[in-house]
Design an enzyme around this catalytic site. Sequence first.
Site, PDB file in Angstrom:
ATOM      1  N   LYS A  79       0.254  -1.017   0.371  1.00 30.79           N
ATOM      2  CA  LYS A  79       0.484   0.155   0.569  1.00 30.79           C
ATOM      3  C   LYS A  79       0.780   1.007   0.081  1.00 30.79           C
ATOM      4  CE  LYS A  79      -3.205   2.851   0.558  1.00 30.79           C
ATOM      5  NZ  LYS A  79      -4.297   2.812  -0.240  1.00 30.79           N
ATOM      6  N   VAL A 126      -9.773   5.863  -0.764  1.00 31.24           N
ATOM      7  CA  VAL A 126     -10.426   5.208   0.838  1.00 31.24           C
ATOM      8  C   VAL A 126      -8.983   6.597   1.865  1.00 31.24           C
ATOM      9  CG1 VAL A 126      -8.380   3.477   2.141  1.00 31.24           C
ATOM     10  CG2 VAL A 126      -9.760   3.186   0.093  1.00 31.24           C
ATOM     11  N   GLY A 127      -8.971   7.138   1.018  1.00 32.21           N
ATOM     12  CA  GLY A 127      -7.202   8.727   1.342  1.00 32.21           C
ATOM     13  C   GLY A 127      -6.245   8.147   2.313  1.00 32.21           C
ATOM     14  N   ASN A 185       3.681   6.948  -5.837  1.00 31.08           N
ATOM     15  CA  ASN A 185       2.439   6.938  -5.974  1.00 31.08           C
ATOM     16  C   ASN A 185       2.997   8.598  -6.558  1.00 31.08           C
ATOM     17  OD1 ASN A 185      -0.196   7.852  -6.417  1.00 31.08           O
ATOM     18  ND2 ASN A 185       0.030   6.805  -4.249  1.00 31.08           N
ATOM     19  N   CYS A 189      -2.164   9.519  -7.164  1.00 36.60           N
ATOM     20  CA  CYS A 189      -3.749   9.067  -6.261  1.00 36.60           C
ATOM     21  C   CYS A 189      -4.080  10.344  -6.594  1.00 36.60           C
ATOM     22  CB  CYS A 189      -2.953   8.713  -4.357  1.00 36.60           C
ATOM     23  SG  CYS A 189      -4.929   8.727  -4.098  1.00 36.60           S
ATOM     24  N   LYS A 222       4.891   5.866 -10.702  1.00 38.05           N
ATOM     25  CA  LYS A 222       3.061   5.508 -10.845  1.00 38.05           C
ATOM     26  C   LYS A 222       2.626   6.799 -11.530  1.00 38.05           C
ATOM     27  CE  LYS A 222      -0.400   2.829  -9.855  1.00 38.05           C
ATOM     28  NZ  LYS A 222      -1.406   2.162  -8.812  1.00 38.05           N
TER      29      LYS A 222
HETATM   30  C1  LIG Z   1      -9.334  -0.247  -2.684  1.00 40.93           C
HETATM   31  C2  LIG Z   1      -8.130   1.059  -4.043  1.00 40.93           C
HETATM   32  C3  LIG Z   1      -7.642   1.411  -3.048  1.00 40.93           C
HETATM   33  C4  LIG Z   1      -5.474   1.805  -4.235  1.00 40.93           C
HETATM   34  N1  LIG Z   1      -5.061   2.336  -3.574  1.00 40.93           N
HETATM   35  C5  LIG Z   1      -3.918   2.655  -3.915  1.00 40.93           C
HETATM   36  C6  LIG Z   1      -2.606   3.149  -3.036  1.00 40.93           C
HETATM   37  O1  LIG Z   1      -2.452   3.560  -2.173  1.00 40.93           O
HETATM   38  N2  LIG Z   1      -1.752   3.655  -4.231  1.00 40.93           N
HETATM   39  C7  LIG Z   1      -1.412   3.688  -5.841  1.00 40.93           C
HETATM   40  O2  LIG Z   1      -0.933   3.799  -6.232  1.00 40.93           O
HETATM   41  N3  LIG Z   1      -3.170   3.094  -5.965  1.00 40.93           N
HETATM   42  C8  LIG Z   1      -3.825   2.978  -5.470  1.00 40.93           C
HETATM   43  N4  LIG Z   1      -4.505   2.083  -5.818  1.00 40.93           N
HETATM   44  C9  LIG Z   1      -4.625   2.177  -7.110  1.00 40.93           C
HETATM   45  C10 LIG Z   1      -4.530   0.559  -8.194  1.00 40.93           C
HETATM   46  O3  LIG Z   1      -3.150   0.154  -7.552  1.00 40.93           O
HETATM   47  C11 LIG Z   1      -4.647   0.227  -9.495  1.00 40.93           C
HETATM   48  O4  LIG Z   1      -3.370   1.465 -10.051  1.00 40.93           O
HETATM   49  C12 LIG Z   1      -5.829   0.437 -10.322  1.00 40.93           C
HETATM   50  O5  LIG Z   1      -7.219   0.153  -9.296  1.00 40.93           O
HETATM   51  C13 LIG Z   1      -6.072   0.143 -11.612  1.00 40.93           C
HETATM   52  O6  LIG Z   1      -6.094  -1.183 -11.204  1.00 40.93           O
HETATM   53  P1  LIG Z   1      -6.703  -2.048 -11.432  1.00 40.93           P
HETATM   54  O7  LIG Z   1      -8.010  -1.515 -12.447  1.00 40.93           O
HETATM   55  O8  LIG Z   1      -6.565  -3.770 -11.407  1.00 40.93           O
HETATM   56  O9  LIG Z   1      -7.892  -1.649  -9.903  1.00 40.93           O
HETATM   57  C14 LIG Z   1      -5.877   1.248  -5.099  1.00 40.93           C
HETATM   58  C15 LIG Z   1      -7.348   1.090  -6.216  1.00 40.93           C
HETATM   59  C16 LIG Z   1      -8.184   0.607  -5.019  1.00 40.93           C
HETATM   60  C17 LIG Z   1      -9.781   0.284  -6.148  1.00 40.93           C
END
Ligand SMILES: Cc1cc2nc3c(=O)[nH]c(=O)nc-3n(C[C@H](O)[C@H](O)[C@H](O)COP(=O)(O)O)c2cc1C
Length: 304
Positions: free
Chosen positions: A48, A74-75, A128, A131, A166
């Site tokens: 995370k 989620v924040g 990151n 976000c 990212k």
């Molecule tokens: C519940 C949730 C929490 C996430 N938290 C982060 C995070 O902490 N840091 C980050 O770079 N991306 C975060 N993401 C983004 C994912 O890493 C990913 O880039 C994005 O969801 C697209 O992939 P997916 O379609 O397979 O979910 C989060 C996504 C979801 C759904």
Amino acid sequence: MRKDSKLSVSVTGIELRHPVMNASGILGDSVEGVRRLIGSGVSAVVTKTLTLEPREGYLPPILVPLEYGLLNAVGLANPGIDYVETLVREAHSSGLPIVVSIGGRDPDEFHVLAVKAFESGADALELNLSCPHTPGYGVDTASTLSTLKAVADSVKSVTTKPVWAKLGYNRSILDEAGALLEKGIDALVLINTIPGMAIDVYAKKPILTNRYGGLSGPAIHPVAVYTVYTVYREYRAHIVGAGGALDWVSALELILAGARAVQVGTGFYVKGLRIIEEILDGIREYMDKTGAKSLEELIGSAVD
Ligand SMILES: Cc1cc2nc3c(=O)[nH]c(=O)nc-3n(C[C@H](O)[C@H](O)[C@H](O)COP(=O)(O)O)c2cc1C
């Protein structure tokens, strides 16, 4: 651990036994979560996003399941960078590499986070910079090319280990990717969620406490494929694809567009831990049917 030489791939010098790992934000924030990831068969653990201090994140509702994906705000709730050592130890105890995602509010914070992560044994960092729903972090940190470059400089100065960055999709993606690669960033992770909102029509209010969030899953998959393709065609860089990889076809599309590895996020919510083996079985079968000898030969093969 299953050896799978046809599927093995090297990303920024990290040898992976196959190309599929979790996306940041999915299970990588606790010992129990890392154990479940290991059990799912990922080739690397991605944490995370960790910040300087622990963060509580937003109050529920923080997730809205949609027919075509997931909306989350989620924040950046996370246990803070001091927890990184515990996560690293857990991943390494199973022989898996760990990519530590960090989120700073400025280049100095990124510097401190990077030092701590590498001192604790991280195999690579994921910055990151994307976000979309936590003011002060992510897209806010990376609002200009010069701040992006400053973050890259401050992190690259502390290490010779791989640093991944990212990004989300936006119209300046080629400029952003170019600026980061010029500064020595070793791989780009494409893409983060994109901003979205859902409204409760009876309450006449946005459903998420934060009002808006990040959209993920099948809804953003074509955007992810397009972004990976476009950046790969321009720079031939190491790319890790993310966005709507929910089965072997969608994962493979990202690879054919130029990704050396694929991250799965929403897929874990939809299909559970079995998704990793399901994707791998499908890719293996595809390679057998089409006569592909190595994953390497598939990477970017749809790009002219
Ligand atoms: C519940 C949730 C929490 C996430 N938290 C982060 C995070 O902490 N840091 C980050 O770079 N991306 C975060 N993401 C983004 C994912 O890493 C990913 O880039 C994005 O969801 C697209 O992939 P997916 O379609 O397979 O979910 C989060 C996504 C979801 C759904």
